[in-house]
Design an enzyme around this catalytic site. Structure first.
Site, PDB file in Angstrom:
ATOM      1  N   LYS A  88      70.432 -80.816   9.851  1.00 50.35           N
ATOM      2  CA  LYS A  88      71.872 -80.851   9.595  1.00 50.35           C
ATOM      3  C   LYS A  88      72.377 -82.233   9.211  1.00 50.35           C
ATOM      4  O   LYS A  88      73.336 -82.371   8.464  1.00 50.35           O
ATOM      5  CB  LYS A  88      72.644 -80.344  10.818  1.00 50.35           C
ATOM      6  CG  LYS A  88      72.565 -78.833  10.959  1.00 50.35           C
ATOM      7  CD  LYS A  88      73.646 -78.321  11.894  1.00 50.35           C
ATOM      8  CE  LYS A  88      73.654 -76.810  11.921  1.00 50.35           C
ATOM      9  NZ  LYS A  88      72.493 -76.250  12.653  1.00 50.35           N
ATOM     10  N   GLU A 110      84.168 -78.105  12.573  1.00 49.05           N
ATOM     11  CA  GLU A 110      84.143 -77.083  13.607  1.00 49.05           C
ATOM     12  C   GLU A 110      82.687 -76.823  13.944  1.00 49.05           C
ATOM     13  O   GLU A 110      81.800 -77.051  13.115  1.00 49.05           O
ATOM     14  CB  GLU A 110      84.843 -75.800  13.153  1.00 49.05           C
ATOM     15  CG  GLU A 110      83.946 -74.735  12.561  1.00 49.05           C
ATOM     16  CD  GLU A 110      83.604 -74.967  11.101  1.00 49.05           C
ATOM     17  OE1 GLU A 110      84.283 -75.783  10.451  1.00 49.05           O
ATOM     18  OE2 GLU A 110      82.654 -74.330  10.627  1.00 49.05           O
ATOM     19  N   SER A 376      63.044 -76.173  10.808  1.00 46.99           N
ATOM     20  CA  SER A 376      64.376 -76.766  10.672  1.00 46.99           C
ATOM     21  C   SER A 376      64.782 -77.672  11.828  1.00 46.99           C
ATOM     22  O   SER A 376      65.580 -78.580  11.645  1.00 46.99           O
ATOM     23  CB  SER A 376      65.424 -75.662  10.492  1.00 46.99           C
ATOM     24  OG  SER A 376      65.359 -74.726  11.552  1.00 46.99           O
TER      25      SER A 376
HETATM   26  C1  LIG Z   1      72.130 -74.940  12.603  1.00 48.44           C
HETATM   27  C2  LIG Z   1      70.684 -74.689  12.539  1.00 48.44           C
HETATM   28  C3  LIG Z   1      70.142 -73.664  11.732  1.00 48.44           C
HETATM   29  C4  LIG Z   1      70.993 -72.697  10.954  1.00 48.44           C
HETATM   30  O1  LIG Z   1      71.813 -73.261   9.973  1.00 48.44           O
HETATM   31  P1  LIG Z   1      71.487 -73.130   8.436  1.00 48.44           P
HETATM   32  O2  LIG Z   1      72.704 -73.631   7.766  1.00 48.44           O
HETATM   33  O3  LIG Z   1      71.219 -71.679   8.154  1.00 48.44           O
HETATM   34  O4  LIG Z   1      70.286 -73.956   8.156  1.00 48.44           O
HETATM   35  C5  LIG Z   1      68.777 -73.519  11.678  1.00 48.44           C
HETATM   36  N1  LIG Z   1      67.945 -74.317  12.398  1.00 48.44           N
HETATM   37  C6  LIG Z   1      68.425 -75.300  13.194  1.00 48.44           C
HETATM   38  C7  LIG Z   1      67.467 -76.132  13.965  1.00 48.44           C
HETATM   39  C8  LIG Z   1      69.797 -75.515  13.296  1.00 48.44           C
HETATM   40  O5  LIG Z   1      70.270 -76.482  14.091  1.00 48.44           O
END
Ligand SMILES: *Cc1c(COP(=O)(O)O)cnc(C)c1O
Length: 394
Positions: A88, A110, A376
């Site tokens: 993020k 938000e 992610s």
């Molecule tokens: C917030 C988050 C997501 C989901 O958000 P996307 O906008 O779909 O990427 C996925 N993985 C992690 C680790 C997150 O913090």
């Protein structure tokens, strides 16, 4: 064509469905963002911060034991190693640099789970800019550790007290704030959602993921194109980043993994592309979970980051046009996969990312295919949840 058109549409999805009073804010952004982010001093500062502050490029790791198990060549794009523990921050760095160049003195955001709030509070501290994060009162209770992080970083966390006291109520409060402070405030949206130009802007900031992937795959395998890329989708920003530079390469399959929660038809789910229908949420036309009279249905997933009732318009287009394949993973499948990856590779994934790994159980692929899974985020934030289910999955 998978890039946005000049009205903000991907196929029939996207656009900017906003209250009249927000028009000047969104228009200012639309008129300026492309020019600003293509300026060389913007690029230089963005790249420098991504490298020295975030720690990019993140490694592309060949997961040997995981690959042996699945009989494929599986690489993990290690977004879990970014500063703050997830992808993020790539986007919040981009947006804070943009806000500075638009002379904004105040940042609002938000957050539902708090992850985007933390990434926003982080870059506001970095730049010395005031930060206000709206969060549903119920989420403030449920996500106490992230609330503490935001406060530690100097942000003000304002509770949204209306409605279900969750994400959509926090969004309403943030929009109200922006309408009242149109000149000095920038609203940082955390995924590829919202009115045009947000989805494309956020996708561009996250596209560093696939830009690095191409280079790293070329170095490691002599071919920059994998057979398959797998990523989880909440709003869709990590997936958009992982897919971006491959959108026009039809030989690379793109797999979008949604959260099925307790099951697609259980009433407790976030599998938007399966049970959703066309409508307007958060300022854009896309797929969302709604009742027959258009009320948004509360989503559910064990993973807070995937617990969203919509999907970014880019993904709605990719899935409905057949360019991306959607699949969904239940809470239990994701938990099982998180334990499996931890024991196979010594990597504890975020619950969101665990959904992407679990997709390996359902995916059809050829032996020895090259597959990149976008990891992610890291799982430290989810340890309490994992511990709760230890006896069933360890
Ligand atoms: C917030 C988050 C997501 C989901 O958000 P996307 O906008 O779909 O990427 C996925 N993985 C992690 C680790 C997150 O913090």
């Amino acid at each position: 064509m998978y890039k946005v058109d000049n009205r903000g549409y991907y196929g029939k999805f996207g656009g900017a469905y906003i209250p009249e009073l927000l028009h000047p804010c969104v228009e200012e952004l639309k008129q300026n963002y492309e020019k600003i982010i293509s300026e060389s001093d913007f690029k230089k500062e963005f790249d420098q911060l991504l490298s020295d502050y975030v720690g990019r490029p993140t490694p592309l790791y060949f997961a040997k034991r995981f690959s042996e198990h699945y009989q494929a060549n599986i690489y993990l794009k290690r977004e879990d190693l970014c500063h703050t523990g997830a992808h993020k921050v790539n986007n919040t760095i981009g947006q804070i640099l943009l806000a500075k160049r638009l002379n904004k003195k105040r940042i609002i955001a938000e957050t539902g789970a708090g992850q985007h709030g933390v990434a926003t509070a982080t870059v506001c501290a970095l730049m010395g800019i005031e930060c206000i994060v709206y969060m549903g009162e119920k989420d403030i209770e449920r996500q106490a550790p992230n609330v503490k992080r935001m406060k530690m970083l100097g942000a003000e966390v304002r509770p949204a007290l209306s409605g279900s006291k969750t994400l959509k109520d926090a969004t309403n409060e943030a929009i109200r704030d922006w309408i009242n402070h149109p000149n000095d405030t920038h609203y940082i949206i955390g995924s590829v959602v919202g009115p045009h130009p947000y989805p494309e802007m956020v996708a561009k900031f996250q596209s560093v993921i696939s830009a690095e992937m191409k280079k790293q795959l070329m170095e490691k395998t002599g071919n920059e194109n994998p057979d398959i890329i797998v990523a989880c989708v909440g709003g869709g920003s990590n997936a958009a980043g992982a897919f971006y530079h491959y959108l026009n390469n039809k030989n690379t399959r793109l797999i979008a993994v949604e959260a099925a929660g307790l099951g697609i038809h259980s009433g407790e789910t976030a599998a938007t592309s399966v049970i959703g229908s066309e409508g307007i949420i958060h300022g854009s036309r896309t797929l969302l979970m709604q009742t027959s009279d258009g009320q948004i249905v509360e989503p559910y997933s064990i993973s807070a980051g995937l617990d969203y009732p919509g999907i970014g318009p880019l993904h709605a287009h990719l899935i409905s046009s057949g360019r991306a394949e959607a699949t969904s993973i239940t809470d239990d499948e994701a938990l099982k996969s998180a334990f499996f990856l931890s024991r196979k590779e010594g990597i504890i994934p975020a619950l969101e990312s665990a959904h992407a790994f679990a997709a390996m159980e359902k995916l059809e692929y050829k032996k020895n295919d090259t597959i990149v899974i976008n990891l992610s985020g890291r799982g430290d934030k989810d340890l309490e949840t994992y511990t709760k289910h230890f006896d069933r999955f360890a």
